[in-house]
Design an enzyme around this catalytic site. Structure first.
Site, PDB file in Angstrom:
ATOM      1  NE  ARG A 285      65.177  77.715  -5.768  1.00 15.49           N
ATOM      2  CZ  ARG A 285      64.024  77.077  -5.811  1.00 15.49           C
ATOM      3  NH1 ARG A 285      63.801  76.165  -6.720  1.00 15.49           N
ATOM      4  NH2 ARG A 285      63.089  77.340  -4.934  1.00 15.49           N
TER       5      ARG A 285
ATOM      6  CE  LYS B 283      80.559  84.426  17.684  1.00 17.66           C
ATOM      7  NZ  LYS B 283      81.477  83.277  17.724  1.00 17.66           N
TER       8      LYS B 283
END
Lengths: 315, 151
Positions: A51, A80
């Site tokens: 939203r 990562k």
């Protein structure tokens, strides 16, 4: 350069809030403008929030900006092990402004300190969500014609509800009377009540949630009582249906009363209420667009005068 | 002064930090970065004290602290006293005062705070003696001074 980031509106003055409301009013009149043509808005959602993201991206698109970014943190290097600072530095070399949602609290403040471009906080954990507060304030103003001296009823989860806490702080300039209606386990935390006392905000706590209790409301702000918030599930089972708003409960409501909800709703507002003049949650969501258009412009240094004097871009 | 009352040797030049609660001694040492010191220091641990019952004391030769450095101690040991010694005489006595802002000293106890998840310095605002709390500049969490943990 002046930092035009929007991290929180907790410290915004009355004038500043009213200024942003006036900006939003201009966008309500004409939502398609080319004020941000040639600019790039990055939307970085380290936590999914469809939203809020759609609302910001629509705001950017309707202002003529281009949008880059990610909606799903799984695609970013954060997974990562990249630091937030590195991600911000990288993106700020591409974009003119960064709209960021993050699961960590304080992430927006930190990003605003390291970023050379403005950061707009689209929610940082349980901490702040200023564009939601702005659209709530705009909606209250739009429906009541003023922000002053209103009776605002907050219902449901008042303990963890970030939106109700931000609304409470932002309303301190406007002499409101707040009414708290919540199960004991999700009651308004003591430090917010202390905040009210220190800032001269009147508040009343109610035990019942019925037609008589809410008869004096100008704004009825509903939130969801979520099962996962309860440590005692028996308690949840006992109270879960006590904070549902039924159509019958509106029998004594004032004619100007409006029901707001940050959405998504599950069952806390009976669906048949949607057809009554009291229901205002969908317009509230739509106001999110205007509030976010105002926020994007303001953070990029575009003034209210620029918007008022902009005669060409929407013709 | 009678010889038996002198629990730690006198100092010619330097700083004496007295009335350290013994439980906080090692935190004080760490906050002042005494492990990086080249001059000599004497540490008295669990000494008898009329005021405190037991206390600790640090005497550091040829080292003088700025108010900013000293005020960092207020988080863990707000009631310590500092004496500046020159030529065996106390030339100045100082108390510590809580600074308005503490940078890189206190750890935020909110595990979802950005400061616990990013290589960065913490930053806290002191909300006043009456309240007795610090507030995280980033996540706004308030921590009571009695619960403070150092980074």
């Amino acid at each position: 350069m002046e930092n035009r980031s929007l991290v929180t509106i907790a410290n915004h003055s009355r004038e500043r809030i009213e200024y942003l409301i006036r900006m939003a009013q201009e966008f309500e009149k004409h939502r398609n403008r080319r004020l941000l043509e040639g600019r790039i808005v990055a939307t970085l959602f380290f936590e999914p929030s469809t939203r809020t993201r759609l609302s910001f991206e629509t705001a950017a698109n309707r202002l003529g900006a281009k949008v880059i970014g990610f909606a799903d943190p799984k695609v970013t290097s954060g997974t990562k092990g990249e630091t937030l600072k590195d991600t911000i530095m990288m993106v700020s070399s591409y974009a003119d402004i960064i709209v960021m949602r993050h699961y960590l609290e304080g992430a927006a403040q930190y990003a605003s300190e390291v970023s050379p471009v403005p950061i707009v906080n689209a929610g940082d954990g349980a901490n702040q969500h200023p564009s939601q507060t702005m659209l709530d304030l705009y909606t209250i103003y739009q429906t009541q014609g003023t922000l002053d001296n209103l009776d605002i009823y907050l219902v449901g989860d008042l303990k963890y509800g970030r939106t109700v806490h931000s609304l409470l702080t932002a309303m301190r300039h406007f002499s409101p009377t707040f009414h708290f209606i919540a199960p004991d386990e999700l009651a308004m935390p003591e430090h917010y009540k202390m905040y009210c006392r220190q800032n001269g905000i009147k508040f009343v706590e109610h035990q019942d949630f019925d037609a008589d209790t809410i008869a004096g409301a100008d704004i009825l702000y509903m939130t969801r009582v979520q099962r996962e918030r309860f440590t005692d599930l028996d308690e949840y089972e006992r109270v879960k249906d006590r904070y549902l708003l039924s159509r019958a409960m509106l029998s004594k409501a004032k004619p100007n009363m409006k029901i707001l909800h940050p959405l998504p709703r599950v069952n806390e507002i009976e669906y048949s209420i949607d057809d009554t003049p009291y229901a205002y949650y969908f317009q509230q969501a739509q106001n999110g667009l205007y509030a976010r258009q105002a926020i994007l412009c303001d953070s990029l240094g575009i003034t209210l005068d620029d918007i008022i004097n902009d005669k060409i871009s929407f013709k | 002064m009678k010889r038996q009352e002198l629990q730690v040797a006198a100092l010619e030049n330097g700083t004496v930090i007295d009335h350290i609660p013994s439980s906080k001694l090692f935190q004080v040492i760490s906050l002042l970065h005494l492990e990086e010191l080249n001059s000599s220091a004497t540490v008295g641990y669990n000494l008898k004290s009329k005021k405190m019952g037991q206390k600790s004391i640090i005497k550091i030769a040829d080292k003088f602290f700025s108010d900013d450095e000293i005020n960092q101690l207020s988080v863990v040991a707000p009631n310590v006293t500092l004496s500046t010694i020159r030529d065996y005489e106390v030339v100045e006595k100082k108390e510590v005062h809580m600074p308005e802002e503490l940078i890189g000293i206190v750890r935020c106890d909110n595990h979802k705070c950005i400061t616990n998840n990013e290589p960065m310095r913490t930053r806290f605002h002191f909300l006043g003696k009456e309240r007795g709390t610090l507030q995280c500049h980033y996540c706004n969490r308030e921590i009571s001074l009695s619960d403070v943990k150092l980074v």
